[in-house]
Design a protein around this motif. Structure first.
Motif, PDB file in Angstrom:
ATOM      1  N   ALA A  81       0.824  -1.205   0.000  1.00  0.00           N
ATOM      2  CA  ALA A  81       0.000   0.000   0.000  1.00  0.00           C
ATOM      3  C   ALA A  81       0.856   1.252   0.000  1.00  0.00           C
ATOM      4  N   ALA A  82       1.961   1.228   0.781  1.00  0.00           N
ATOM      5  CA  ALA A  82       2.852   2.384   0.828  1.00  0.00           C
ATOM      6  C   ALA A  82       3.475   2.654  -0.539  1.00  0.00           C
ATOM      7  N   ARG A  83       3.862   1.569  -1.233  1.00  0.00           N
ATOM      8  CA  ARG A  83       4.469   1.733  -2.558  1.00  0.00           C
ATOM      9  C   ARG A  83       3.486   2.370  -3.536  1.00  0.00           C
ATOM     10  N   HIS A  84       2.246   1.888  -3.539  1.00  0.00           N
ATOM     11  CA  HIS A  84       1.255   2.445  -4.452  1.00  0.00           C
ATOM     12  C   HIS A  84       0.941   3.891  -4.129  1.00  0.00           C
ATOM     13  N   LEU A  85       0.875   4.222  -2.836  1.00  0.00           N
ATOM     14  CA  LEU A  85       0.623   5.614  -2.455  1.00  0.00           C
ATOM     15  C   LEU A  85       1.774   6.518  -2.875  1.00  0.00           C
ATOM     16  N   TYR A  86       2.989   6.009  -2.772  1.00  0.00           N
ATOM     17  CA  TYR A  86       4.145   6.810  -3.172  1.00  0.00           C
ATOM     18  C   TYR A  86       4.116   7.088  -4.673  1.00  0.00           C
ATOM     19  N   TRP A  87       3.738   6.057  -5.443  1.00  0.00           N
ATOM     20  CA  TRP A  87       3.674   6.231  -6.895  1.00  0.00           C
ATOM     21  C   TRP A  87       2.513   7.134  -7.304  1.00  0.00           C
ATOM     22  N   GLN A  88       1.543   7.293  -6.388  1.00  0.00           N
ATOM     23  CA  GLN A  88       0.452   8.220  -6.663  1.00  0.00           C
ATOM     24  C   GLN A  88       0.806   9.655  -6.311  1.00  0.00           C
ATOM     25  N   GLY A  89       1.997   9.867  -5.729  1.00  0.00           N
ATOM     26  CA  GLY A  89       2.448  11.216  -5.437  1.00  0.00           C
ATOM     27  C   GLY A  89       2.441  11.605  -3.972  1.00  0.00           C
ATOM     28  N   TRP A  90       2.148  10.651  -3.087  1.00  0.00           N
ATOM     29  CA  TRP A  90       2.156  10.967  -1.662  1.00  0.00           C
ATOM     30  C   TRP A  90       3.594  11.149  -1.180  1.00  0.00           C
ATOM     31  N   ARG A  91       3.755  11.989  -0.151  1.00  0.00           N
ATOM     32  CA  ARG A  91       5.064  12.150   0.490  1.00  0.00           C
ATOM     33  C   ARG A  91       5.280  11.039   1.512  1.00  0.00           C
ATOM     34  N   ILE A  92       6.557  10.752   1.831  1.00  0.00           N
ATOM     35  CA  ILE A  92       6.897   9.672   2.760  1.00  0.00           C
ATOM     36  C   ILE A  92       6.242   9.903   4.117  1.00  0.00           C
ATOM     37  N   SER A  93       6.303  11.103   4.625  1.00  0.00           N
ATOM     38  CA  SER A  93       5.738  11.394   5.951  1.00  0.00           C
ATOM     39  C   SER A  93       4.224  11.201   5.955  1.00  0.00           C
ATOM     40  N   SER A  94       3.556  11.574   4.880  1.00  0.00           N
ATOM     41  CA  SER A  94       2.106  11.392   4.801  1.00  0.00           C
ATOM     42  C   SER A  94       1.738   9.924   4.731  1.00  0.00           C
ATOM     43  N   ILE A  95       2.558   9.161   3.991  1.00  0.00           N
ATOM     44  CA  ILE A  95       2.303   7.723   3.887  1.00  0.00           C
ATOM     45  C   ILE A  95       2.473   7.060   5.258  1.00  0.00           C
ATOM     46  N   ALA A  96       3.553   7.409   5.969  1.00  0.00           N
ATOM     47  CA  ALA A  96       3.823   6.818   7.289  1.00  0.00           C
ATOM     48  C   ALA A  96       2.688   7.107   8.253  1.00  0.00           C
ATOM     49  N   GLU A  97       2.182   8.315   8.213  1.00  0.00           N
ATOM     50  CA  GLU A  97       1.078   8.676   9.101  1.00  0.00           C
ATOM     51  C   GLU A  97      -0.185   7.904   8.729  1.00  0.00           C
ATOM     52  N   TYR A  98      -0.420   7.705   7.442  1.00  0.00           N
ATOM     53  CA  TYR A  98      -1.653   7.061   6.989  1.00  0.00           C
ATOM     54  C   TYR A  98      -1.675   5.579   7.344  1.00  0.00           C
ATOM     55  N   ILE A  99      -0.524   4.874   7.190  1.00  0.00           N
ATOM     56  CA  ILE A  99      -0.498   3.429   7.474  1.00  0.00           C
ATOM     57  C   ILE A  99      -0.037   3.128   8.892  1.00  0.00           C
ATOM     58  N   GLU A 100       0.215   4.210   9.661  1.00  0.00           N
ATOM     59  CA  GLU A 100       0.600   4.087  11.073  1.00  0.00           C
ATOM     60  C   GLU A 100       1.881   3.282  11.221  1.00  0.00           C
ATOM     61  N   GLU A 101       2.894   3.670  10.472  1.00  0.00           N
ATOM     62  CA  GLU A 101       4.227   3.096  10.564  1.00  0.00           C
ATOM     63  C   GLU A 101       5.227   4.227  10.720  1.00  0.00           C
ATOM     64  N   PRO A 102       6.380   3.951  11.387  1.00  0.00           N
ATOM     65  CA  PRO A 102       7.406   4.998  11.514  1.00  0.00           C
ATOM     66  C   PRO A 102       7.872   5.474  10.130  1.00  0.00           C
ATOM     67  N   ARG A 103       8.206   6.753  10.038  1.00  0.00           N
ATOM     68  CA  ARG A 103       8.669   7.301   8.759  1.00  0.00           C
ATOM     69  C   ARG A 103       9.925   6.598   8.281  1.00  0.00           C
ATOM     70  N   SER A 104      10.807   6.247   9.224  1.00  0.00           N
ATOM     71  CA  SER A 104      12.059   5.579   8.853  1.00  0.00           C
ATOM     72  C   SER A 104      11.790   4.222   8.217  1.00  0.00           C
ATOM     73  N   THR A 105      10.711   3.549   8.673  1.00  0.00           N
ATOM     74  CA  THR A 105      10.383   2.242   8.089  1.00  0.00           C
ATOM     75  C   THR A 105       9.959   2.395   6.628  1.00  0.00           C
ATOM     76  N   VAL A 106       9.077   3.357   6.408  1.00  0.00           N
ATOM     77  CA  VAL A 106       8.628   3.590   5.023  1.00  0.00           C
ATOM     78  C   VAL A 106       9.794   4.019   4.147  1.00  0.00           C
ATOM     79  N   GLN A 107      10.681   4.876   4.692  1.00  0.00           N
ATOM     80  CA  GLN A 107      11.852   5.309   3.934  1.00  0.00           C
ATOM     81  C   GLN A 107      12.743   4.120   3.600  1.00  0.00           C
ATOM     82  N   GLY A 108      12.863   3.185   4.557  1.00  0.00           N
ATOM     83  CA  GLY A 108      13.679   1.994   4.311  1.00  0.00           C
ATOM     84  C   GLY A 108      13.105   1.137   3.208  1.00  0.00           C
ATOM     85  N   TRP A 109      11.733   0.973   3.220  1.00  0.00           N
ATOM     86  CA  TRP A 109      11.114   0.226   2.118  1.00  0.00           C
ATOM     87  C   TRP A 109      11.416   0.890   0.768  1.00  0.00           C
TER      88      TRP A 109
END
Length: 651
Positions: A81-109
């Protein structure tokens, strides 16, 4: 379907039937179990079992997009889900907040899976696969979902084509229809084709371009036989070329152009090609021109042997100047013997003694008919100016230059033409008056023996080449222009053997040129031909032309006119013509008219006989004939012989 998609589906199935950590055995998934999950799963079981059997879920993960393993449960779903949101133009911080994961985790993915390096096609394909898997695994699908599955499958197939096109660059990889289309037999495009819209456009252009007298010709185009006596340069050739093309398109009837020579007939061809190109953008080709509806358009010279065997509407151009008209007319009229064909004769007038005059006057109709059946035609201009069908069923018309001007043709300055031409010449060339050549030094009956179809008779002359006669020698005669006069130039091929024939390769008239421009015109001739002799009249302005020509051709011969010089020139020409030693193209009507205009007269003192054609400072006439005689004069009066020729041997 891609291996990644197959792996996703199979891993979903494996998660249901395989204990964690154990190898996946395809045999454990029986067809009955697959059918419980739907027909699609049964198909996949049969198609892919041999590829994935015995692989652990970790090994299968290599076939998944970005190495996501379903066994990871919610984490894998969040990563996808994070990957698809990123490709839709979401920022990393917004994605992390939406899926309730640390920003560093999403950045690592993002860094591990290199989301930024994915190509647009890869991003779309991943989204399509995700949605397709969701729909395939769903129980109790609706009709709309089945349609969506079909649509997604076609989109994946389209993306596969795009990927293959990126590798090969072949357009057929994008569109299979192209390859199928190229495999079919090639259909030749229709040649010389006019569709209905083009035909209507051509007719509109044709009708809108006509003068009043040409509209009269068009209104009477369905007359069985038309005979038109016309002035020079009023657009008859131009008109009948267009009329013939329009009729050929509309009816599919053949059209035959019969002219004094084949070169003259091809003027019609050029007008037809030009008309089709300008009106419809069609480039006509071929000789004859064959339209897509089967109509043939022929261009023939007046050779009775080569003119036989054709049928269609025929147009007989300059028939009053044709040699052996009676013989040729039998062939020509046979072309249009069927009632569907039309016959059109049109010409400038020549001599009252010409064979065609009997057809024009009705004498041919009256021949061998009882006196009670004979007709008397009114051939006056007043009777025929508007056109009239006589008792012999021939529609006749006279169109002189005054009629043309009244009919809308504003291309002439009548007063200027009266100044340029002598009264006799004006009457013959422009007012449709016949010549009585009884008193002419060169009657038409003699000149007709000189007229040949140069395209057929002269194999060694190539008129469209840079050097039409190669490097063989030619003689040039030039009659300069006086005040208000025209200049005449003739290029003559001398005989190759003693007593052989002279041939007029080129002739041209110039008007409105000063002596420098006339000299430049002669210089141009020397660049096209291997000129061995030039003869120029040095009377009046001719002296200036002579001096300039002598600068680049020192061997130029001067003729200073006197009764004796004129007599010598005429006697030489009479000798050559009477023996059949002069040839010129039968389409050179202006050259024949020029010779016919020369008459024997007396000098002003009345003491000497001379030859004249009405030339004066106000009128110009017979310049082409005099130019031709200047060239002929290079041969001695008695002709070339051993006695007047010499050979010099050089070692």
């Amino acid at each position: 379907m891609s291996c990644g998609l197959c792996a996703v589906l199979w891993l979903r199935v494996a998660a249901m039937v395989t204990p964690p950590g154990e190898p996946f055995n395809a045999c454990r998934l029986s067809l009955t179990q697959a059918q419980r999950k739907g027909a699609a799963m049964g198909f996949l079981a049969r198609a892919c079992a041999h590829k994935l059997a015995g692989m652990t879920t970790a090994a299968l993960a290599k076939n998944l997009p970005f190495s996501t393993v379903p066994g990871e449960g919610i984490a894998a779903d969040k990563r996808r889900a994070a990957r698809h949101l990123y490709w839709q133009g979401w920022r990393i911080s917004s994605i992390a907040e939406y899926i309730e994961e640390p920003r560093s985790t999403v950045q690592g993915w993002k860094d591990a899976e290199e989301w930024d390096k994915a190509q647009p096609a890869q991003r779309v394909e991943a989204a399509l696969e995700t949605r397709l898997v969701q729909l395939v695994m769903k129980d109790g699908k609706t009709g709309g979902e089945f349609k969506e599955i079909d649509l997604l499958g076609r989109q994946i197939e389209r993306l596969a084509r795009v990927q293959k096109y990126g590798e090969t660059g072949k357009e057929a990889d994008l569109n299979p229809a192209i390859e199928r289309r190229n495999d079919r037999p090639k259909k030749k495009p229709s040649r010389n084709h006019f569709d209905e819209e083009m035909h209507e456009k051509l007719l509109d252009v044709f009708r809108d371009s006509l003068f009043d007298y040409q509209k009269a010709w068009y209104r009477n185009s369905q007359e069985r036989t038309r005979m038109i006596l016309k002035s020079r340069q009023i657009g008859a050739t131009w008109y009948f070329a267009r009329e013939a093309l329009a009729d050929a398109i509309a009816t599919g009837r053949n059209q035959i152009f019969l002219s004094a020579s084949k070169a003259q007939a091809h003027i019609f061809k050029q007008y037809i090609i030009q008309f089709a190109s300008e009106a419809c953008g069609i480039e006509l080709a071929g000789d004859p021109i064959v339209l897509s509806n089967g109509a043939h358009i022929y261009f023939l010279g007046t050779n009775a042997r080569t003119a036989q065997g054709y049928h269609g509407n025929f147009y007989f151009d300059e028939f009053f100047w044709t040699h052996k008209f009676e013989e040729l007319n039998k062939v020509a009229s046979g072309m249009a013997m069927h009632k569907q064909w039309r016959k059109t004769y049109f010409s400038t007038p020549s001599s009252l003694q010409h064979q065609a005059y009997a057809l024009w006057s009705g004498d041919r109709f009256n021949k061998r008919r009882p006196k009670a059946e004979r007709i008397a035609l009114d051939l006056s201009h007043d009777r025929l100016a508007g056109g009239f069908t006589g008792e012999d069923k021939i529609w006749r018309q006279i169109v002189n230059i005054i009629d043309a001007q009244r009919g809308g043709c504003d291309l002439f300055d009548i007063d200027e033409l009266r100044t340029e031409y002598s009264p006799d010449e004006f009457e013959n060339l422009l007012m449709c008056g016949f010549i009585d050549d009884t008193y002419s030094v060169f009657p038409l009956s003699q000149l007709q023996s000189c007229m040949v179809d140069s395209w057929e008779a002269w194999d060694d002359v190539k008129p469209f080449m840079t050097r039409p006669y190669g490097y063989r020698p030619v003689w040039v005669g030039y009659d300069p222009a006086l005040s208000g006069d025209s200049a005449g130039c003739v290029v003559l091929a001398p005989p190759t053997t003693p007593g052989g024939k002279f041939r007029v390769l080129h002739h041209r008239q110039f008007k409105g040129m000063d002596f420098e421009a006339q000299a430049e015109a002669i210089k141009t001739i020397t660049e096209q031909y291997n000129v061995a002799y030039i003869g120029i009249d040095t009377t009046g302005m001719g002296q200036g032309v002579y001096q300039l020509v002598k600068g680049f051709f020192p061997a130029t011969t001067a003729f200073n006119y006197s009764p004796e010089v004129k007599t010598r020139l005429v006697l030489k020409a009479q000798n050559v013509i009477s023996k059949g030693r002069l040839e010129f193209d039968a389409g050179a009507v202006d050259l024949a008219q020029s010779f016919m205009a020369i008459k024997k007269t007396m000098t002003a003192s009345g003491r000497h006989a001379t030859y004249d054609a009405g030339r004066s400072s106000e009128t110009g006439h017979a310049d082409l004939a005099w130019a031709c005689m200047h060239a002929l004069a290079n041969e001695p009066l008695e002709g070339a012989s051993v006695a007047n020729q010499s050979i010099v041997e050089m070692s």
